[in-house]
Design a protein around this motif. Structure first.
Motif, PDB file in Angstrom:
ATOM      1  N   ARG A 165       0.831  -1.205   0.000  1.00 24.35           N
ATOM      2  CA  ARG A 165       0.000   0.000   0.000  1.00 24.35           C
ATOM      3  C   ARG A 165       0.863   1.251   0.000  1.00 24.35           C
ATOM      4  O   ARG A 165       0.546   2.241  -0.662  1.00 24.35           O
ATOM      5  N   TYR A 190       2.266   1.636  -3.494  1.00 23.55           N
ATOM      6  CA  TYR A 190       1.189   2.044  -4.395  1.00 23.55           C
ATOM      7  C   TYR A 190       0.941   3.544  -4.256  1.00 23.55           C
ATOM      8  O   TYR A 190       0.754   4.255  -5.254  1.00 23.55           O
ATOM      9  N   ALA A 191       0.969   4.046  -3.010  1.00 21.60           N
ATOM     10  CA  ALA A 191       0.772   5.475  -2.779  1.00 21.60           C
ATOM     11  C   ALA A 191       1.894   6.289  -3.406  1.00 21.60           C
ATOM     12  O   ALA A 191       1.661   7.356  -3.987  1.00 21.60           O
ATOM     13  N   SER A 221       1.431   9.081  -6.489  1.00 18.58           N
ATOM     14  CA  SER A 221       1.829  10.484  -6.362  1.00 18.58           C
ATOM     15  C   SER A 221       2.690  10.945  -7.520  1.00 18.58           C
ATOM     16  O   SER A 221       2.798  12.141  -7.795  1.00 18.58           O
ATOM     17  N   LEU A 234       7.744   8.476   2.737  1.00 19.40           N
ATOM     18  CA  LEU A 234       6.613   7.708   3.244  1.00 19.40           C
ATOM     19  C   LEU A 234       7.042   6.717   4.326  1.00 19.40           C
ATOM     20  O   LEU A 234       6.320   6.490   5.302  1.00 19.40           O
ATOM     21  N   SER A 259      -8.393   2.099  -6.135  1.00 18.88           N
ATOM     22  CA  SER A 259      -7.476   1.147  -6.754  1.00 18.88           C
ATOM     23  C   SER A 259      -8.104   0.595  -8.030  1.00 18.88           C
ATOM     24  O   SER A 259      -9.281   0.221  -8.035  1.00 18.88           O
ATOM     25  N   GLU A 314     -11.786   3.967  -2.583  1.00 18.34           N
ATOM     26  CA  GLU A 314     -10.629   4.314  -1.759  1.00 18.34           C
ATOM     27  C   GLU A 314     -10.792   3.750  -0.350  1.00 18.34           C
ATOM     28  O   GLU A 314     -11.885   3.757   0.223  1.00 18.34           O
TER      29      GLU A 314
END
Length: 442
Positions: free
Chosen positions: A3, A6-7, A11, A289, A392, A411
């Motif tokens: 996750r 993926y973020a 971005s 992150l 997603s 989301e």
């Protein structure tokens, strides 16, 4: 971790232009939303790792942190606690690594890695019998449904990813891990004869720790990860066929139940070429992150340290180590020796590889991103390469290896599993609590 990556990719989705790889098409179906949510759980649930859809809309739920298996009706009302940790309960939920596997007909296997057992559960939530796992060394991978692809039943066999055979040595008092392979076998074991064979191989991400010893005897662990690895995925379809989704060029290799092998053409994908600047931005984004995640979860480092200590030396009381170990005496030859006691480990530090080690094209998916639905389709969670709606996006791939549609999952939700008739079960997580939602595909 998936996750988080993926973020980071989302971005940077607009940071570089798309560029088709040679011989591929960029014609893709339009993104459409998942259908409406038709039911939501009301009872308190822990971290639900996987579910098993049953006839009549009933559902078996593996509540991993609650250490219980629940049977729910079509309205998500709890009908029965099938297994838990109640003293004296013959259907015990032993450890925290356990999984549900769709078995013959409408029966289900509940695999408990700690007890090396498999409960056979009928559609009414009754345990009919208990079997031992086919091979003790594979129990962790059979029960890994919450942290990976897990295992599947196919025509008298269990199919699962093999266990890495990482050899650890203790040199001059410091554990050192050997090289980790970048491919792993997908293994098939016959439940009657216990004969084991290999269906195929998948490319996996590599993250191997470097361990050093401080002057006071503690172990420092540094883990280097590639945040954008090119990997393969796999899944078993309801008819027993095994699908291998290749990450390098995005096509599917198939192994049918009769042993026939075939390959589908490359699928369309919005390939994005990564410049040196793109790679540097992505690495910086992942580092940021990671720092935020560590600050928001101060206990995470301690938990990782405990896990590494257990892995390297067994339980504090001297349990068996969880990787194959070879002890080398200081300055002497390799030798035997019993299990090494769990050393004191400082909070592991996660480092990111240099930007130059990232691929030139952003891969289509991360590890543990593929599932098969009840209608024989593959669902692949794709990495965004350009701006998309919040949520997603999954590529839905048919038995011909064609992307027939792209579905947006709301989301904050992840797919737990599928039911017949176009049913999708979603997990909405808040910390270690889970709400299950039932939605329709369309």
């Amino acid at each position: 971790m998936t996750r988080l990556l993926y973020a980071a990719a989302a971005s940077l989705a607009a940071a570089a232009p798309l560029a088709a790889q040679p011989g591929t098409s960029t014609s893709r179906p339009a993104i459409r939303p998942l259908g409406a949510v038709t039911a939501t759980t009301k009872d308190s649930l822990g971290m639900v790792s996987n579910v098993r859809a049953l006839p009549g809309g009933k559902l078996l739920v593996n509540d991993m942190t609650g250490r219980r298996v629940l049977l729910m009706d079509s309205d998500f009302k709890i009908l029965k606690v099938v297994a838990d940790t109640t003293p004296g309960n013959p259907n015990a939920y032993g450890g925290t690594v356990a999984s549900l596997i769709a078995f013959r007909g409408d029966s289900t296997l509940f695999v408990d890695a700690q007890t090396l057992s498999m409960l056979v559960i009928d559609p009414n939530g009754e345990v009919q019998r208990v079997m031992s796992v086919p091979r003790a060394q594979d129990a962790m991978m059979l029960a890994a449904g919450g942290v990976g692809a897990g295992a599947f039943y196919s025509n008298g066999h269990l199919v699962y990813r093999g266990m890495p055979n990482i050899r650890m040595q203790v040199v001059n008092g410091t554990p050192q891990m050997g090289a980790m392979p970048d491919t792993m076998p997908i293994t098939r074991v016959n439940l009657q004869s216990r004969v084991v064979d290999t269906v195929g191989y998948v490319k996996i991400p590599i993250s191997l720790p470097t361990i050093t010893r401080t002057d006071d005897g503690k172990m420092n662990v540094n883990i280097e990860v590639n945040p954008l690895p090119v990997v393969d995925e796999w899944a078993v379809l309801p008819n027993g066929d095994v699908a291998f989704v290749r990450g390098r060029d995005y096509h599917v290799d198939w192994v049918e139940t009769n042993g026939t092998r075939r390959s589908s053409p490359k699928m369309a994908f919005d390939w994005k070429r990564l410049t040196d600047e793109d790679k540097a931005k992505f690495v910086d984004s992942v580092k940021t992150l990671l720092d935020k995640q560590a600050a928001a979860n101060p206990g995470q480092g301690a938990a990782m340290a405990t896990a590494f200590g257990s892995m390297m030396g067994g339980a504090a009381g001297g349990g068996a180590p969880r990787v194959q170990m070879m002890v080398r005496a200081e300055g002497g030859p390799a030798g035997g020796g019993g299990p090494v006691r769990a050393p004191q480990v400082t909070a592991p530090k996660i480092n990111v590889v240099s930007p130059s080690q990232l691929p030139d094209y952003q891969p289509p998916f991360f590890a543990t991103s593929t599932r098969a639905d009840a209608d024989g389709n593959l669902w692949v969670l794709t990495i965004p390469t350009k701006p998309q709606p919040a949520g997603s996006v999954y590529d839905v791939i048919n038995g011909k290896g064609e992307v027939t549609e792209r579905v947006l999952i709301p989301e904050g939700r992840t797919i737990l599993g599928f039911g017949p008739g176009g049913v999708v079960y979603l997990a909405k997580r808040d910390g270690t609590a889970t709400t299950i939602e039932r939605a329709t595909v369309k």
